[in-house]
Design a protein around this motif. Structure first.
Motif, short mmCIF file in Angstrom:
data_model
loop_
_atom_site.label_atom_id
_atom_site.label_comp_id
_atom_site.label_asym_id
_atom_site.label_seq_id
_atom_site.Cartn_x
_atom_site.Cartn_y
_atom_site.Cartn_z
N ARG A 1 11.39 14.46 61.65
CA ARG A 1 10.10 13.89 61.24
C ARG A 1 9.09 14.01 62.38
O ARG A 1 7.93 14.36 62.17
N GLU B 1 5.45 15.88 62.44
CA GLU B 1 4.22 15.16 62.75
C GLU B 1 3.52 15.71 63.99
O GLU B 1 2.30 15.65 64.10
N ASN B 2 4.31 16.27 64.93
CA ASN B 2 3.73 16.82 66.16
C ASN B 2 3.43 18.30 66.05
O ASN B 2 3.15 18.96 67.05
N ARG B 3 3.55 18.84 64.82
CA ARG B 3 3.16 20.22 64.52
C ARG B 3 4.01 21.26 65.23
O ARG B 3 3.60 22.40 65.44
N LEU C 1 8.67 15.43 52.72
CA LEU C 1 8.33 16.19 53.93
C LEU C 1 8.96 17.58 53.92
O LEU C 1 8.41 18.51 54.51
N ARG D 1 -3.45 13.41 59.89
CA ARG D 1 -2.87 13.33 61.23
C ARG D 1 -1.45 12.76 61.16
O ARG D 1 -0.58 13.18 61.93
N ALA D 2 -1.22 11.82 60.25
CA ALA D 2 0.12 11.25 60.10
C ALA D 2 1.11 12.30 59.61
O ALA D 2 2.32 12.16 59.83
N ARG D 3 0.61 13.33 58.95
CA ARG D 3 1.46 14.41 58.45
C ARG D 3 1.54 15.56 59.43
O ARG D 3 2.12 16.60 59.14
N GLY D 4 0.95 15.38 60.62
CA GLY D 4 0.98 16.45 61.60
C GLY D 4 -0.01 17.56 61.33
O GLY D 4 0.14 18.67 61.83
#
Length: 247
Positions: free
Chosen positions: A28, A32-34, A71, A101-104
């Motif tokens: 996860r 989120e951090n791409r 996700l 942003r919460a989804r990266g």
């Protein structure tokens, strides 16, 4: 940018947290951090199990729960991929930028129009304001990772913002800076077919399924300050809400 294999931490068998939950949290975080983005493929379960020195059952259970959360997505014969769909919690009052942003994902806007005016008869009723009340209107395409996600038409009472230019990317961030961010909202969701103009702006096809979300945002004292209508691409957006039985 580091690869997935470089950022996944060793799993701790002595931890009170089950191994599959440790892996789920790590995956996860990578999303989120791409580190892995929409449509990126995960390594095969066998490779992940060998890499992390755990069983394939542990890997599968972690992935199963991320698939349930929206996700990840499994494609028959192809593997497991990061989902390009966006899941919006309908029970939480968040902005588009915060959701992305919460989804990266990296949010931005393409402006169609922003203008000063006075309330229309519909806006006057919705915002419970007198005829002639000054408002700011913000019309824009909401974009994530360079993909158009929604067309947003927002009307805000002019007393809530210092100027039209106060809104850069996030309307809610601008309202928060002036102490006028809504704390509750009434939202209505309706299925629509995209018009030719809407489809062109969203890089979709005319007549494709879309979602219209109408929102009225309220302050703590009950005043309505925001009225927005957003048209979302139906094939990439899921709206969810947690329900509970009354007691």
């Amino acid at each position: 940018m580091p690869t997935l294999s470089e950022v996944l931490p060793p799993l701790n068998e002595s931890s009170a947290q089950p191994l599959y939950q440790q892996l789920q949290r790590a995956l996860r975080g990578a999303i989120e951090n791409r580190i892995i983005g929409p449509d990126d493929a995960l390594p095969p379960e066998r490779d992940l199990a060998e890499m992390l020195k755990v069983s394939r059952i542990t890997v599968r259970k972690a992935i199963d729960e991320l698939v349930e959360d929206g996700l990840l997505i499994r494609k028959q014969g192809s593997g497991t991929f990061v989902s390009n769909r966006v899941e919006k919690n309908f029970a939480k009052l968040t902005s588009f930028s915060e959701d992305m942003r919460a989804r990266g994902r990296e949010p931005r806007s393409m402006w169609l129009n922003r203008a000063e005016g006075t309330v229309t008869p519909e806006e006057s009723l919705t915002l419970r304001s007198s005829p002639g009340t000054p408002v700011f209107r913000f019309h824009r395409i909401r974009i994530a990772d360079e993909a158009p996600m929604a067309i947003e038409y927002a009307t805000v009472l002019a007393t809530c913002l210092p100027s039209l230019e106060a809104v850069e990317n996030s309307l809610y961030e601008a309202l928060e800076r002036t102490g006028n961010r809504p704390v509750r909202a009434l939202q209505r969701l309706r299925a629509v077919l995209l018009t030719a103009e809407q489809a062109k702006l969203l890089k979709a096809q005319e007549g494709e399924a879309g979602l219209l979300v109408a929102r009225v945002g309220y302050l703590k004292d009950g005043r309505a300050v925001e009225f927005s209508q957003s048209y979302y691409r139906g094939e990439i957006y899921d709206f969810v809400a947690e329900l509970s039985a009354s007691t």
